[in-house]
Design a protein around this motif. Sequence first.
Motif, mmCIF file in Angstrom:
data_model
loop_
_atom_site.group_PDB
_atom_site.id
_atom_site.type_symbol
_atom_site.label_atom_id
_atom_site.label_comp_id
_atom_site.label_asym_id
_atom_site.label_seq_id
_atom_site.Cartn_x
_atom_site.Cartn_y
_atom_site.Cartn_z
ATOM 1 N N ALA A 68 0.832 -1.201 0.000
ATOM 2 C CA ALA A 68 0.000 0.000 0.000
ATOM 3 C C ALA A 68 0.871 1.258 0.000
ATOM 4 O O ALA A 68 0.594 2.218 -0.729
ATOM 5 C CB ALA A 68 -0.937 -0.011 1.205
ATOM 6 N N LEU A 69 1.953 1.249 0.798
ATOM 7 C CA LEU A 69 2.847 2.417 0.834
ATOM 8 C C LEU A 69 3.474 2.676 -0.535
ATOM 9 O O LEU A 69 3.654 3.827 -0.941
ATOM 10 C CB LEU A 69 3.971 2.215 1.866
ATOM 11 C CG LEU A 69 3.589 2.220 3.347
ATOM 12 C CD1 LEU A 69 4.841 2.077 4.202
ATOM 13 C CD2 LEU A 69 2.822 3.473 3.731
ATOM 14 N N LEU A 70 3.787 1.584 -1.240
ATOM 15 C CA LEU A 70 4.402 1.759 -2.557
ATOM 16 C C LEU A 70 3.436 2.423 -3.531
ATOM 17 O O LEU A 70 3.850 3.228 -4.370
ATOM 18 C CB LEU A 70 4.877 0.404 -3.107
ATOM 19 C CG LEU A 70 6.141 -0.135 -2.438
ATOM 20 C CD1 LEU A 70 6.410 -1.565 -2.892
ATOM 21 C CD2 LEU A 70 7.340 0.760 -2.730
ATOM 22 N N GLY A 71 2.155 2.107 -3.404
ATOM 23 C CA GLY A 71 1.156 2.757 -4.255
ATOM 24 C C GLY A 71 1.173 4.263 -4.029
ATOM 25 O O GLY A 71 1.098 5.054 -4.977
ATOM 26 N N GLU A 72 1.301 4.633 -2.752
ATOM 27 C CA GLU A 72 1.375 6.052 -2.400
ATOM 28 C C GLU A 72 2.654 6.660 -2.972
ATOM 29 O O GLU A 72 2.657 7.783 -3.481
ATOM 30 C CB GLU A 72 1.415 6.148 -0.874
ATOM 31 C CG GLU A 72 0.490 7.146 -0.262
ATOM 32 C CD GLU A 72 0.636 7.151 1.257
ATOM 33 O OE1 GLU A 72 0.142 6.203 1.900
ATOM 34 O OE2 GLU A 72 1.262 8.090 1.790
ATOM 35 N N ALA A 73 3.734 5.885 -2.891
ATOM 36 C CA ALA A 73 5.035 6.377 -3.370
ATOM 37 C C ALA A 73 5.008 6.634 -4.873
ATOM 38 O O ALA A 73 5.682 7.541 -5.365
ATOM 39 C CB ALA A 73 6.136 5.387 -3.014
ATOM 40 N N ILE A 74 4.219 5.839 -5.610
ATOM 41 C CA ILE A 74 4.130 6.065 -7.056
ATOM 42 C C ILE A 74 3.561 7.458 -7.318
ATOM 43 O O ILE A 74 4.062 8.211 -8.154
ATOM 44 C CB ILE A 74 3.247 4.992 -7.742
ATOM 45 C CG1 ILE A 74 3.956 3.643 -7.696
ATOM 46 C CG2 ILE A 74 2.948 5.380 -9.200
ATOM 47 C CD1 ILE A 74 3.117 2.493 -8.205
ATOM 48 N N GLU A 75 2.539 7.813 -6.557
ATOM 49 C CA GLU A 75 1.948 9.142 -6.686
ATOM 50 C C GLU A 75 2.989 10.221 -6.360
ATOM 51 O O GLU A 75 3.161 11.191 -7.102
ATOM 52 C CB GLU A 75 0.740 9.293 -5.747
ATOM 53 C CG GLU A 75 -0.515 8.627 -6.262
ATOM 54 C CD GLU A 75 -0.856 9.051 -7.689
ATOM 55 O OE1 GLU A 75 -0.933 10.263 -7.945
ATOM 56 O OE2 GLU A 75 -1.014 8.158 -8.545
#
Length: 486
Positions: A68-75
């Motif tokens: 989930a954190l990585l999804g945020e990091a993509i943004e």
Amino acid sequence: SRENFQYDLIVIGGGSGGLAAAKEASNLGAKVCVLDYVTPSPRGSKWGLGGTCVNVGCIPKKLMHQAALLGEAIEDAKSYGWVFPQAENIAHNWETLKEAVQGHIKSVNWVTRVELRDKKVEYINGLGSFLDANTVHAVVKGTERKLTGKYILIAVGGRPRYPNIPGALEYGITSDDIFSLTKPPGKTLVVGAGYIGLECAGFLNGLGYKATVMVRSILLRGFDQQMAQIIEAEMRHKGVNFLHRCIPKKVDKLPDGKLNVTWQNEQKQEFNDVFDTVLFAIGRRALTQDLHLEKAGVRTAADGEKIDAVDEQSNVPNVYAVGDVLYKRPELTPVAIHAGRLLARRLFADSKQCMDYDNVATTVFSPLEYGCVGLSEEVAIERFGADNVEVYHGYYKPTEFFIPQKNYANCYLKVVAKREDSQKVLGLHFIGPSAGEVIQGFAAAIKLNLTVKDLMETVGIHPTIAEEFTRINITKRSGKDPNPAS
Ligand code: FAD
Ligand code: NA7
């Protein structure tokens, strides 16, 4: 002295605590066997050696949180100049994540088995129960075995509870199932607002599934309540829905396979909504029912389930217990491991050292993490009186939040200390990225009697978020604005 027993130590339960005790005992020359058996969940989920943490707890949870954190990091990455040519097509694939997580778990199961073999701990994949205080009955693939041991260690851990409402057991899932779901969870109702419920809702939301948390009373009972409210504010900001003061009444399956959940608020008004998945995270019960404790004379605690031990020793002198099965002890992997290891040293190496259950640090892996050690503000005030407690606090802005213009409104920390003289620190609380990494070192400092003066004399590492603990200077009592200047 093995006397007339087959083993020096029989461990019932091959999870965090049991395995740690078994390996340490074997290192110290004891003859040890470990029984581990996983009863499938009502939905049929089962897993290998290693217990809750490895299979259906800390490890898969942390990996899904990371996803989930990585999804945020993509943004975030876009504002730092990363270009994703097909940015509008970025999506998450549940199946890939599930396979990767399960693959890692299988490898840990394997390493655990090899380790036991190397350490000469006998592993029996069977359900154990007592015949008497020195004899354990084991069912191994249909055949029965009788094992005798000088000492017996109960390390059976616990399993999720289900509410007693129609449809819960048939259609609901728990943390025992979520990490191995073959189909994406979809729109999910999480019942329960303990740390497990909040963590699951947090990573599901982060992975793109609509998540709702149903709260019976308060969030994170036992944790600092101001911090719990900040976690809720941040989860709401990220899109998680909260239903307060509600309890589920029934779960019905609709013809299309979706689940129609009916719930009630405090005024007994009924509501309903349709979900793809209903996850119960309403607490855990200790697995003592199958043990036939009475045959060994082992008494359970006031709750009728857990074991009330003194220095891990039950009321029967040669029967011990560690981990989640212990009454009123923190249910955490490192606690189970440490207690198991120290016990093995007391039993087989003349050690006198006992487990210290105070000031154990922990982290809630909510989307914005919450790490803490020591007392909550309310417990400190209850114990020492409001006049004798000083609370330092502050909001802060992580440097890396600026460029992607991330919400920093809920990045907050506080230090709960005694008011007198050097101000001994009673508790540290931190909400922000990598909170567990921030708190761990300070937990060691607290063991060494950290004071507010020590914190203020510590030179920070810039630019980090952990340095905020070296910059605290606003007390709640002063009424000054805890927001950062710029
Ligand atoms: P367990 O690890 O539960 O092991 C007990 C074993 O005994 C199991 O394999 C069980 O099947 C077996 N058993 C039971 N009865 C019998 C029997 N009669 N015969 C044979 N075998 C039997 N802790 C943390 O520190 N950090 C975290 O981030 C964290 N996250 C978590 C997330 C989730 C979703 C959950 C559910 C838990 C989490 N925990 C976390 C808690 C942690 O997993 C437990 O505290 C820890 O696993 C307890 O270890 P244990 O040895 O007491 O029991
Ligand atoms: P917890 O921390 O015991 O939390 C359970 C949550 O579920 C809590 O918010 C409860 O609310 C709620 N709950 C309990 N029973 C019900 C029913 N019947 N209906 C609705 N809501 C309910 O459990 P976790 O699963 O998060 O964690 C398990 C343990 O692992 C925990 O003890 C930690 O120490 C480690 P309440 O506050 O009681 O009103």
